[in-house]
Scaffold this motif. Structure first.
Motif, PDB file in Angstrom:
ATOM      1  N   LYS A   1     -13.648  21.578  -6.699  1.00 12.75           N
ATOM      2  CA  LYS A   1     -12.726  22.471  -7.383  1.00 12.75           C
ATOM      3  C   LYS A   1     -12.134  21.786  -8.612  1.00 12.75           C
ATOM      4  CE  LYS A   1     -10.621  25.623  -5.346  1.00 12.75           C
ATOM      5  NZ  LYS A   1      -9.716  26.559  -4.613  1.00 12.75           N
ATOM      6  N   SER A   2     -11.931  22.551  -9.682  1.00  5.00           N
ATOM      7  CA  SER A   2     -11.331  21.997 -10.890  1.00  5.00           C
ATOM      8  C   SER A   2      -9.862  21.679 -10.634  1.00  5.00           C
ATOM      9  CB  SER A   2     -11.436  22.995 -12.051  1.00  5.00           C
ATOM     10  OG  SER A   2     -10.585  24.109 -11.823  1.00  5.00           O
ATOM     11  N   ILE A   3      -9.335  20.763 -11.436  1.00  4.66           N
ATOM     12  CA  ILE A   3      -7.941  20.372 -11.240  1.00  4.66           C
ATOM     13  C   ILE A   3      -7.003  21.537 -11.549  1.00  4.66           C
ATOM     14  CG2 ILE A   3      -7.500  19.472 -13.575  1.00  4.66           C
ATOM     15  CD1 ILE A   3      -6.107  17.064 -12.115  1.00  4.66           C
ATOM     16  N   GLU A   4      -7.391  22.399 -12.500  1.00  8.79           N
ATOM     17  CA  GLU A   4      -6.567  23.562 -12.817  1.00  8.79           C
ATOM     18  C   GLU A   4      -6.500  24.528 -11.641  1.00  8.79           C
ATOM     19  OE1 GLU A   4      -7.976  21.715 -16.539  1.00  8.79           O
ATOM     20  OE2 GLU A   4      -9.031  22.441 -14.754  1.00  8.79           O
ATOM     21  N   SER A   5      -7.641  24.749 -10.983  1.00  5.56           N
ATOM     22  CA  SER A   5      -7.643  25.654  -9.835  1.00  5.56           C
ATOM     23  C   SER A   5      -6.885  25.055  -8.659  1.00  5.56           C
ATOM     24  CB  SER A   5      -9.080  26.001  -9.425  1.00  5.56           C
ATOM     25  OG  SER A   5      -9.784  24.852  -8.971  1.00  5.56           O
ATOM     26  N   LEU A   6      -6.924  23.751  -8.512  1.00  5.61           N
ATOM     27  CA  LEU A   6      -6.144  23.092  -7.466  1.00  5.61           C
ATOM     28  C   LEU A   6      -4.648  23.280  -7.711  1.00  5.61           C
ATOM     29  CD1 LEU A   6      -8.109  19.735  -7.172  1.00  5.61           C
ATOM     30  CD2 LEU A   6      -7.986  21.497  -5.403  1.00  5.61           C
ATOM     31  N   PHE A   7      -4.228  23.071  -8.948  1.00  4.84           N
ATOM     32  CA  PHE A   7      -2.813  23.216  -9.270  1.00  4.84           C
ATOM     33  C   PHE A   7      -2.347  24.663  -9.097  1.00  4.84           C
ATOM     34  CE2 PHE A   7      -2.850  19.371 -12.388  1.00  4.84           C
ATOM     35  CZ  PHE A   7      -2.779  18.502 -11.306  1.00  4.84           C
ATOM     36  N   ALA A   8      -3.236  25.610  -9.365  1.00  4.76           N
ATOM     37  CA  ALA A   8      -2.881  27.027  -9.272  1.00  4.76           C
ATOM     38  C   ALA A   8      -2.573  27.457  -7.843  1.00  4.76           C
ATOM     39  CB  ALA A   8      -3.991  27.890  -9.850  1.00  4.76           C
ATOM     40  N   GLU A   9      -3.022  26.671  -6.859  1.00  4.25           N
ATOM     41  CA  GLU A   9      -2.762  26.996  -5.458  1.00  4.25           C
ATOM     42  C   GLU A   9      -2.214  25.790  -4.701  1.00  4.25           C
ATOM     43  OE1 GLU A   9      -6.590  28.270  -4.046  1.00  4.25           O
ATOM     44  OE2 GLU A   9      -7.369  26.214  -3.900  1.00  4.25           O
ATOM     45  N   VAL A  10      -1.553  24.890  -5.426  1.00  5.02           N
ATOM     46  CA  VAL A  10      -1.143  23.614  -4.850  1.00  5.02           C
ATOM     47  C   VAL A  10      -0.101  23.781  -3.742  1.00  5.02           C
ATOM     48  CG1 VAL A  10       0.785  23.015  -6.388  1.00  5.02           C
ATOM     49  CG2 VAL A  10      -0.725  21.212  -5.525  1.00  5.02           C
ATOM     50  N   SER A  11       0.648  24.862  -3.757  1.00  2.00           N
ATOM     51  CA  SER A  11       1.662  25.078  -2.727  1.00  2.00           C
ATOM     52  C   SER A  11       1.048  25.195  -1.337  1.00  2.00           C
ATOM     53  CB  SER A  11       2.478  26.339  -3.020  1.00  2.00           C
ATOM     54  OG  SER A  11       1.638  27.484  -3.077  1.00  2.00           O
ATOM     55  N   GLY A  12      -0.240  25.541  -1.278  1.00  2.00           N
ATOM     56  CA  GLY A  12      -0.902  25.668   0.011  1.00  2.00           C
ATOM     57  C   GLY A  12      -1.826  24.516   0.345  1.00  2.00           C
ATOM     58  N   LEU A  13      -1.790  23.467  -0.466  1.00  2.00           N
ATOM     59  CA  LEU A  13      -2.687  22.325  -0.278  1.00  2.00           C
ATOM     60  C   LEU A  13      -1.911  21.122   0.261  1.00  2.00           C
ATOM     61  CD1 LEU A  13      -4.814  22.559  -3.552  1.00  2.00           C
ATOM     62  CD2 LEU A  13      -5.374  23.428  -1.270  1.00  2.00           C
ATOM     63  N   PRO A  14      -2.614  20.113   0.767  1.00  2.00           N
ATOM     64  CA  PRO A  14      -1.947  18.910   1.262  1.00  2.00           C
ATOM     65  C   PRO A  14      -1.077  18.267   0.190  1.00  2.00           C
ATOM     66  CG  PRO A  14      -4.238  18.938   1.959  1.00  2.00           C
ATOM     67  CD  PRO A  14      -4.077  20.076   1.007  1.00  2.00           C
ATOM     68  N   VAL A  15       0.038  17.705   0.602  1.00  2.00           N
ATOM     69  CA  VAL A  15       0.986  17.126  -0.335  1.00  2.00           C
ATOM     70  C   VAL A  15       0.372  15.977  -1.127  1.00  2.00           C
ATOM     71  CG1 VAL A  15       1.970  15.474   1.311  1.00  2.00           C
ATOM     72  CG2 VAL A  15       3.373  16.338  -0.580  1.00  2.00           C
ATOM     73  N   GLY A  16      -0.626  15.301  -0.567  1.00  2.00           N
ATOM     74  CA  GLY A  16      -1.289  14.211  -1.283  1.00  2.00           C
ATOM     75  C   GLY A  16      -1.997  14.689  -2.531  1.00  2.00           C
ATOM     76  N   ILE A  17      -2.486  15.918  -2.520  1.00  2.00           N
ATOM     77  CA  ILE A  17      -3.142  16.475  -3.703  1.00  2.00           C
ATOM     78  C   ILE A  17      -2.102  16.819  -4.763  1.00  2.00           C
ATOM     79  CG2 ILE A  17      -4.445  18.470  -4.555  1.00  2.00           C
ATOM     80  CD1 ILE A  17      -6.054  18.369  -1.960  1.00  2.00           C
ATOM     81  N   ARG A  18      -0.999  17.400  -4.331  1.00  2.00           N
ATOM     82  CA  ARG A  18       0.086  17.729  -5.265  1.00  2.00           C
ATOM     83  C   ARG A  18       0.637  16.477  -5.934  1.00  2.00           C
ATOM     84  NH1 ARG A  18       5.629  21.002  -3.597  1.00  2.00           N
ATOM     85  NH2 ARG A  18       6.894  20.441  -5.436  1.00  2.00           N
ATOM     86  N   ASN A  19       0.983  15.483  -5.145  1.00  2.00           N
ATOM     87  CA  ASN A  19       1.614  14.285  -5.695  1.00  2.00           C
ATOM     88  C   ASN A  19       0.653  13.437  -6.520  1.00  2.00           C
ATOM     89  OD1 ASN A  19       4.028  14.978  -4.477  1.00  2.00           O
ATOM     90  ND2 ASN A  19       3.700  13.681  -2.696  1.00  2.00           N
ATOM     91  N   ASN A  20      -0.523  13.168  -5.964  1.00  2.00           N
ATOM     92  CA  ASN A  20      -1.466  12.276  -6.650  1.00  2.00           C
ATOM     93  C   ASN A  20      -2.266  12.983  -7.730  1.00  2.00           C
ATOM     94  OD1 ASN A  20      -1.040   9.718  -5.115  1.00  2.00           O
ATOM     95  ND2 ASN A  20      -1.597  11.029  -3.398  1.00  2.00           N
ATOM     96  N   GLY A  21      -2.570  14.260  -7.515  1.00  2.00           N
ATOM     97  CA  GLY A  21      -3.220  15.030  -8.573  1.00  2.00           C
ATOM     98  C   GLY A  21      -2.305  15.190  -9.765  1.00  2.00           C
ATOM     99  N   GLY A  22      -1.021  15.449  -9.485  1.00  2.00           N
ATOM    100  CA  GLY A  22      -0.056  15.515 -10.572  1.00  2.00           C
ATOM    101  C   GLY A  22       0.078  14.185 -11.278  1.00  2.00           C
ATOM    102  N   GLY A  23       0.132  13.103 -10.501  1.00  2.00           N
ATOM    103  CA  GLY A  23       0.231  11.776 -11.099  1.00  2.00           C
ATOM    104  C   GLY A  23      -0.966  11.452 -11.977  1.00  2.00           C
ATOM    105  N   TYR A  24      -2.152  11.864 -11.541  1.00  2.00           N
ATOM    106  CA  TYR A  24      -3.356  11.638 -12.337  1.00  2.00           C
ATOM    107  C   TYR A  24      -3.297  12.429 -13.638  1.00  2.00           C
ATOM    108  CZ  TYR A  24      -8.089  12.056 -14.074  1.00  2.00           C
ATOM    109  OH  TYR A  24      -9.180  12.069 -14.907  1.00  2.00           O
ATOM    110  N   TYR A  25      -3.051  13.732 -13.532  1.00  2.00           N
ATOM    111  CA  TYR A  25      -3.080  14.612 -14.704  1.00  2.00           C
ATOM    112  C   TYR A  25      -1.950  14.291 -15.681  1.00  2.00           C
ATOM    113  CZ  TYR A  25      -2.552  18.791 -17.578  1.00  2.00           C
ATOM    114  OH  TYR A  25      -2.414  19.645 -18.644  1.00  2.00           O
TER     115      TYR A  25
END
Length: 236
Positions: free
Chosen positions: A87-111
């Motif tokens: 999945k693209s990072i944009e699509s992950l962020f678009a539904e991040v409220s329903g994803l594991p917190v590690g994706i929200r925190n570390n994906g945000g940190g990466y981007y």
């Protein structure tokens, strides 16, 4: 060899070793099998000491090669664990409220950090040209009022976080976010395309400015890469 000279030469000549040294092109999952990473630590367009005296070389080195590298590694691991590598990072962020917190925190940190490095330049500062300046004046009245709004958001963000200039619909908006959240995420109060960002986590400024976040924010304007910000605006 002096430390600063070493840092500069390392950045210009051998920066690929940072990626290799942090094993960002390949990670190990819990079973010990190798998995190909989706995201890699981006190279900087300038040496670690290039933004001095506004941002010091030691802060840049630690911030990039330790903090950003750590977010990148953990983001890949979180994607692997959740089976979301395709999945693209944009699509992950678009539904991040329903994803594991590690994706929200570390994906945000990466981007967020990837954008942060790009919106700064040794040749930065001044004001944006033509189209972007006109859009800023339309939304904020004057460029100085925009700077005041953006600086205010950065200085008043409670605890760790970021301040942003965002294109939201037809408007430009200043907002702030906690931790590693950003305006692409579905949990953001203001959603839109990030154009300019400043990191106000203490690790971004404490070695040079200690507790004087306001001084760091004021210094940031001397390194803003308006050409890059304008390019993002035109493509948004």
């Amino acid at each position: 060899m002096e430390r600063r000279s070493f840092i500069k030469k390392s950045s210009l000549l051998g920066f690929g070793t940072v990626v290799a040294g942090n094993a960002l092109s390949n990670t190990l999952n819990l079973s010990g099998t190798k998995t190909v990473s989706v995201y890699e630590l981006p190279k900087l367009d300038y040496a670690y000491d290039a933004l001095e005296p506004y941002i010091d070389a030691q802060t840049m080195e630690i911030h990039h090669s330790k903090h950003h590298a750590g977010y990148t590694k953990k983001f890949n691991e979180a994607l692997e664990e959740a089976n979301l590598k395709d999945k693209s990072i944009e699509s992950l962020f678009a539904e991040v409220s329903g994803l594991p917190v590690g994706i929200r925190n570390n994906g945000g940190g990466y981007y967020n950090h990837k954008l942060f490095w790009k919106v700064m330049s040794p040749k930065g500062g001044g004001e944006p040209k033509a189209e972007l300046k006109k859009a800023i004046e339309k939304s904020f009245g004057t460029f100085d009022k925009f700077k005041e709004s953006f600086s205010g958001a950065a200085k008043s963000q409670f605890g760790s976080g970021w301040a942003w200039l965002v294109k939201s619909g037809d408007n430009l908006v200043v907002t702030a976010s906690p931790n590693q959240d950003n305006p692409l995420m579905d949990i953001s109060e203001v959603r839109g395309t990030p154009l300019l960002a400043i990191d106000v986590w203490e690790h971004a400024y404490y070695l040079k400015y200690q507790n004087m976040r306001a001084s760091y924010v004021d210094a940031f304007w001397n390194v803003v890469n308006w050409d890059y910000v304008t390019d993002l605006f035109q493509k948004s």
